[in-house]
Design a protein around this motif. Structure first.
Motif, PDB file in Angstrom:
ATOM      1  N   GLY A 103       7.528  26.136  48.690  1.00 41.72           N
ATOM      2  CA  GLY A 103       6.807  26.467  49.559  1.00 41.72           C
ATOM      3  C   GLY A 103       7.315  28.328  49.264  1.00 41.72           C
ATOM      4  O   GLY A 103       6.780  29.592  50.050  1.00 41.72           O
ATOM      5  N   VAL A 104       8.505  28.252  48.589  1.00 43.83           N
ATOM      6  CA  VAL A 104       8.863  29.670  48.489  1.00 43.83           C
ATOM      7  C   VAL A 104       8.671  30.533  47.054  1.00 43.83           C
ATOM      8  O   VAL A 104       8.975  29.686  46.001  1.00 43.83           O
ATOM      9  CB  VAL A 104      10.068  29.172  48.322  1.00 43.83           C
ATOM     10  CG1 VAL A 104      11.330  30.806  48.484  1.00 43.83           C
ATOM     11  CG2 VAL A 104      11.234  28.734  49.579  1.00 43.83           C
ATOM     12  N   ILE A 105       8.676  31.285  47.232  1.00 44.03           N
ATOM     13  CA  ILE A 105       7.824  32.523  46.574  1.00 44.03           C
ATOM     14  C   ILE A 105       9.402  33.435  45.715  1.00 44.03           C
ATOM     15  O   ILE A 105      10.366  33.776  46.463  1.00 44.03           O
ATOM     16  CB  ILE A 105       6.931  33.552  46.975  1.00 44.03           C
ATOM     17  CG1 ILE A 105       5.607  33.327  46.650  1.00 44.03           C
ATOM     18  CG2 ILE A 105       6.470  34.278  45.308  1.00 44.03           C
ATOM     19  CD1 ILE A 105       5.551  32.068  46.473  1.00 44.03           C
ATOM     20  N   LYS A 106       9.807  32.670  44.235  1.00 43.12           N
ATOM     21  CA  LYS A 106      10.769  33.338  44.093  1.00 43.12           C
ATOM     22  C   LYS A 106      10.704  33.876  42.502  1.00 43.12           C
ATOM     23  O   LYS A 106       9.796  33.325  41.798  1.00 43.12           O
ATOM     24  CB  LYS A 106      11.220  32.418  44.174  1.00 43.12           C
ATOM     25  CG  LYS A 106      11.854  31.303  43.428  1.00 43.12           C
ATOM     26  CD  LYS A 106      12.731  29.989  43.715  1.00 43.12           C
ATOM     27  CE  LYS A 106      12.814  28.866  43.442  1.00 43.12           C
ATOM     28  NZ  LYS A 106      14.387  27.958  43.308  1.00 43.12           N
ATOM     29  N   PRO A 107      12.040  34.499  41.748  1.00 38.48           N
ATOM     30  CA  PRO A 107      11.483  34.785  40.132  1.00 38.48           C
ATOM     31  C   PRO A 107      11.961  33.307  39.342  1.00 38.48           C
ATOM     32  O   PRO A 107      12.699  32.666  40.595  1.00 38.48           O
ATOM     33  CB  PRO A 107      12.908  35.948  40.130  1.00 38.48           C
ATOM     34  CG  PRO A 107      13.021  36.735  41.206  1.00 38.48           C
ATOM     35  CD  PRO A 107      12.367  35.257  42.588  1.00 38.48           C
ATOM     36  N   LEU A 108      11.395  33.032  38.183  1.00 41.17           N
ATOM     37  CA  LEU A 108      11.138  32.389  37.301  1.00 41.17           C
ATOM     38  C   LEU A 108      12.476  32.348  36.926  1.00 41.17           C
ATOM     39  O   LEU A 108      13.355  33.822  36.077  1.00 41.17           O
ATOM     40  CB  LEU A 108      10.286  31.936  36.239  1.00 41.17           C
ATOM     41  CG  LEU A 108      10.421  31.128  35.313  1.00 41.17           C
ATOM     42  CD1 LEU A 108      10.432  29.719  35.761  1.00 41.17           C
ATOM     43  CD2 LEU A 108       9.403  31.311  34.300  1.00 41.17           C
ATOM     44  N   ASP A 109      13.341  31.663  37.073  1.00 42.23           N
ATOM     45  CA  ASP A 109      14.592  31.552  35.978  1.00 42.23           C
ATOM     46  C   ASP A 109      15.027  31.151  34.938  1.00 42.23           C
ATOM     47  O   ASP A 109      14.934  29.985  34.481  1.00 42.23           O
ATOM     48  CB  ASP A 109      15.827  31.083  37.145  1.00 42.23           C
ATOM     49  CG  ASP A 109      16.819  31.183  36.623  1.00 42.23           C
ATOM     50  OD1 ASP A 109      17.148  31.350  35.257  1.00 42.23           O
ATOM     51  OD2 ASP A 109      18.016  30.526  37.310  1.00 42.23           O
TER      52      ASP A 109
END
Length: 1000
Positions: A177-183
């Motif tokens: 549910g959290v939007i974050k940059p792809l590592d």
């Protein structure tokens, strides 16, 4: 939009163009049921909204099959013009092709996901080529190429006048549910770790590139790993090592899913013990596992014994199969990891041991190293609250309504808990027989078999696999001719059993009448009741006496026909429908160690079990198989040989596990428990036989292979009988041991002499041996046997997938093919062949293309040396006589039987006749499926691609069915389709045939 026409004319079609003005598909929602519920084979997706398309500009749009139909229609318009494209034939072809394309796409991503637009266009191009629409395919290819050139030209102009591009800021993913940059660094590290130790040519770069290509802004993190798995598995055809890479990526997903955090494989050795303890407690709390596991075992010691490195030995098919179908779950959420799975099974088998913790570790070692694998029911249910661990049940149905319906109830109860069934129906009176109680006439066996068929469908083994049953009937039964037709697709459907297997139970006297071209008499068992209970010379004497009574008018009804006529119908129906199988009553009985306590009335679902049954006993067998490939070693002279020391150790432990099943097992029916406790039979088998031949560089069609079949089986049987003898010293003999052939000093290899005497000829078997049996004979005479029966070679369809070896004693199906099951599609490549071709500098893109074109066969690839063609000949290139000869050598040593498929290319009546007569003369007890190909080769561009089909006999309906068979989505021939169940039917509507897994 304009498509170039091969004849030089261009046709314009706008985006609304459809076949006859109506699209074959209403859109994504309308197509959902047609593709998902219609049998696409998608395991988890329920609607097409789970799928997206990534356009070339990176935009993500809905997946709409209607647009595929439009594209295909435009291709037809470019060739045929507007009027031609509106024809009924073209409309049907467009609809069919669209369905093929969509099925191929969905199968490649069974859990939903994204397709790049190029993937879709590749599938369209492939479908057009396979369908034989060469001109249309050419128009489509030319159009794609033209558009690609236009895009490149546009991009060149734009790059010349535009300002320098800004570095891509990266892509965001959705994680819980959290939007974050792809590592990206983490993803690359995971993929590189998956490639470690597999050689310099196995690299992460192409996987990473393809993975990123299929991502979009806000993509769920789960789809990132799904994309990586899909990207990796497409490389398997180029190098089999990528199957291990794909499995390791999947293993990362499993760890993340179950543990809730990302832990590298290198950290799992420290994590496994704590996880294992929590897993057991949760399994007990959720009533999935037996509470005794927490009470009698040293959990800390067991956790410390788990070897995390063994998670890396799975190939993709094996790990995906375990994850989808074997690991424990709570409402679909898996809670079991591979090493915990093997230890859980081991604990369940050690519950009643004096030192349960030590024994569990001992069992775990041979399971987790893939030296031995228990059968599917044991893997499913070991350590559960209701541990039904047995594989096979054999029943005899009595000739009265109470008994018949009691038998049906027993079928349902046994099937519910994952058992495969063999029913003996010979007792039931024939059609037209007198019924004393009503003064009427019987309707015979067939109407009851229809009910058996429907019961097997209704009771689906706890939702894990379809129920499965095989009905057996002796050849003298008056209903035999109608019995032969049960699997036909024509005739009165009320007298057909399309979902049930059937087998002929053939006395030697019938085969002698066939060989001597004499007549055969059919009786009803209500007037000849003792025939069912007799075998050998006793049967022959009683049968001839009944024939005389029939001639004198003392017995009615009866029927006399030429034996050869009935035999031809038997093998003709086997060729046409795949049933009934050919099994032989007398060698099963004359060579049975237990002939002193009863009669073997049938075999089981997969024809490898030969145990006594009667109205009070349901025979039960517990199975598992030794992986022969794990028991090869290089000797002091550098020669590859069987490692006898390791083989003896593995078999000693495995036989103990199988014997334990008898005491731990949950019995749904009292008759089964009674029988199993009295006789204690087990069925240890083998798998990986073909792999061993590849390792030894021996062709299957050779005398050397026959010799290896002989010596390897002799060793396996020697150590199995020794292990049972050792268990008898420790635990005592089984209760009916006195009077058995074991007790009389007769070992299985000795019983061929008994068979020869009873037959009076017609037996040609090798009697040589390599090992010293003298000491074992003396020990058996002194201490007896723990188990009435020890050896049976089951199909191992699923457990051989799990450990990544060839099934039981099967020859190579193809060297490159697609195996389909409900977990998806899996590319299978012969790693031994790839190794040899690499060594000779022959493994390249052209070779891969050639293997695809020739359906995995080397026979027509000129640049492959003859020695490799012989070693890697596929099943249908091996003369079936070699399969029979090898089986005969094994049968010499085996106290039960072997599940033996016969492969035959371009089968003829003479070949069938010769092969099955040879099987009888060579002393085989049973045979299994007849797998055939058509006598003529289908044109390579057609949809069917010469697809396997045991029911194909050249009839119009069989050819039509084969023509609707989609090939594998990777562009080459499809292989065995494994349904989620044990039904072994080779269906013309699938990519090949299903594998039997009721036993294993």
């Amino acid at each position: 939009m304009t498509y170039p026409n091969p004849q030089g004319t261009n046709f314009v079609a706008d985006s609304a163009t459809q076949v006859g003005g109506v699209s074959p598909f209403a859109g994504p929602q309308g197509a959902s049921s047609a593709f998902i519920e219609g049998g696409v084979g998608v395991a988890h997706a329920t609607q097409l909204s789970d799928y997206k398309i990534i356009r070339r500009n990176g935009a993500v749009v809905a997946f709409e099959p209607s647009k595929i139909a439009i594209a295909v229609t435009k291709a037809f318009l470019a060739v045929n013009g507007g009027q031609g494209a509106a024809s009924a034939r073209v409309r049907e072809q467009v609809e069919h092709l669209t369905e093929v394309v969509v099925k191929g796409l969905l199968r490649s991503r069974p859990n939903g996901g994204t397709f790049h637009i190029e993937d879709v266009q590749d599938q369209v191009e492939l479908a057009l080529m396979r369908s034989g629409e060469h001109n249309v395919a050419r128009a489509y290819v030319l159009y794609r190429d033209k558009r690609n050139q236009e895009r490149q030209a546009t991009q060149t102009i734009e790059s010349a006048v535009s300002t320098p591009a800004i570095a891509h800021p990266g892509i965001n993913v959705t994680d819980k549910g959290v939007i974050k940059p792809l590592d990206m660094a983490n993803l690359q590290g995971i993929l590189e770790a998956a490639c470690q130790g597999l050689g310099s040519t196995i690299v992460a770069t192409p996987i990473l590139t393809e993975t990123i290509k299929n991502l979009y802004e806000g993509v769920p993190i789960e789809q990132v790993f799904d994309s990586a798995i899909l990207a990796s598995r497409t490389l398997i055809e180029k190098d089999p090592a990528y199957s291990l890479v794909t499995a390791r990526i999947l293993m990362h997903v499993i760890r993340r899913d179950i543990l809730g955090v990302e832990i590298p494989q290198g950290g799992m050795q420290a994590v496994y013990p704590e996880y294992f303890s929590k897993f057991l407690r949760r399994g007990v709390k959720e009533e999935l596992l037996d509470p005794k596991l927490l009470q009698i075992f040293d959990i800390a010691k067991l956790g410390a014994a788990l070897n995390a490195s063994r998670d890396l030995q799975f190939n993709y098919l094996g790990l995906q199969t375990l994850f989808d179908r074997y690991f424990l779950h709570i409402e679909g959420q898996r809670i079991e990891m591979p090493q915990a799975f093997f230890m859980r099974v081991s604990m369940g088998l050690a519950l009643e041991e004096a030192n349960p913790t030590e024994r569990a570790i001992e069992f775990y070692e041979i399971l987790s190293k893939f030296d031995f694998m228990s059968s599917t029911p044991t893997l499913f249910n070991s350590a559960s609250l209701r541990s039904q661990l047995s594989s096979c049940y054999l029943t005899t149905i009595p000739d009265d309504l109470d008994g018949i319906y009691e038998g049906l109830k027993e079928n349902a109860l046994l099937s519910k808990f994952a058992g495969g069934l063999g029913n003996d129906w010979t007792n039931v009176r024939a059609l037209g027989s007198h019924i004393k109680g009503t003064n009427g006439k019987s309707q015979g066996v067939v109407p009851f078999l229809k009910v058996v068929n429907d019961t097997a469908v209704a009771v689906n083994q706890g939702g894990k696999r379809k129920g499965a049953v095989c009905a057996y009937l002796e050849t003298w039964h008056l209903d035999i001719e109608e019995f032969l037709e049960l699997r036909k697709n024509t005739g009165d459907d009320r007298r057909r059993t399309h979902d049930m297997n059937t087998a002929n139970w053939i006395p030697d006297l019938f085969m002698k009448r066939v060989m001597e071209n004499k007549d055969w008499t059919l009786f009803t068992p209500s007037t000849t009741p003792d025939l069912h209970e007799k075998f050998g010379l006793a049967f022959e004497e009683a049968y001839v006496a009944y024939e005389k009574k029939a001639d004198a008018g003392e017995i009615k009804p009866f029927k006399r026909i030429p034996a050869l006529q009935l035999w031809r119908k038997m093998i003709g129906m086997l060729f046409e429908t795949g049933h009934p199988w050919i099994t032989f009553k007398d060698p099963c009985n004359i060579r049975s160690p237990q002939q002193h306590v009863g009669v073997v009335h049938s075999s089981n679902l997969c024809t490898e079990i030969t145990l006594n049954t009667n109205e009070t006993e349901i025979a039960v067998c517990n199975l598992g198989s030794v992986n022969l490939t794990a028991h090869m070693m290089t000797d002091a002279n550098g020669k590859l040989v069987l490692d006898h020391a390791k083989l003896e150790k593995t078999i000693s432990i495995a036989m103990r596990m199988l014997d334990n099943v008898i005491d731990i097992n949950y019995y749904a029916v009292a008759k089964a428990k009674n029988s199993n406790m009295r006789h204690r039979p087990v069925g240890m088998g083998i798998m990986g036989f073909q792999d061993c031949l590849h390792m030894l560089r021996i062709p299957y069609a050779s005398q050397e292979a026959v010799e290896f079949a002989d010596t390897s089986m002799e060793a396996v049987c020697y150590y199995a009988y020794k292990a049972s003898n050792d268990l008898a010293k420790e635990r005592g003999t089984y209760s009916t041991y006195p009077g058995s052939l074991w007790d009389r000093g007769l070992l299985p290899q000795d019983t061929n002499a008994l068979l020869l005497k009873e037959r009076g000829g017609y037996l040609e078997v090798d009697s040589s041996s390599k090992m010293d049996w003298t000491g074992l004979r003396a020990s058996i005479a002194a201490h007896g046997m723990r188990n009435s029966n020890c050896i049976a070679i089951a199909p191992t369809a699923t457990i051989s997938n799990i450990i990544g070896v060839s099934a039981c004693i099967e020859p190579t199906f193809q060297n490159l093919y697609v195996k389909s099951n409900l977990s998806g599609e899996f590319t299978v490549v012969n790693e031994y062949l790839v190794r040899d071709l690499k060594e000779r500098g022959l493994w390249d893109e052209v070779m891969i293309a050639d293997l695809k074109y020739f359906d995995g066969s080397l026979a027509k690839i000129d640049r492959i040396p003859n020695d490799l063609r012989e070693i890697y000949a596929t099943a249908f290139e091996v003369d079936p006589k070699w399969i029979v000869e090898a089986a005969s050598r094994r049968q010499k040593w085996i106290d039960q039987a072997q599940s033996l498929n016969i492969y035959m290319a371009g089968a003829s009546g003479k070949t069938l006749d010769d092969t099955y007569k040879l099987a009888w003369i060579r002393g085989l007890k049973t045979t299994y499926y007849l797998r055939t190909t058509s006598a003529t080769q289908v044109e390579k561009s057609t949809v069917s691609k010469g697809t396997l089909n045991s029911v194909s006999n050249g009839s119009e309906e069989a050819i039509a069915a084969a023509a609707n068979t989609p090939a594998g989505t990777s562009g080459f021939a499809a292989g065995p389709v494994e349904a989620d169940g044990p039904v072994c039917t080779m269906r013309p509507g699938d990519d090949g045939f299903e594998e039997c897994e009721a036993c294993q």
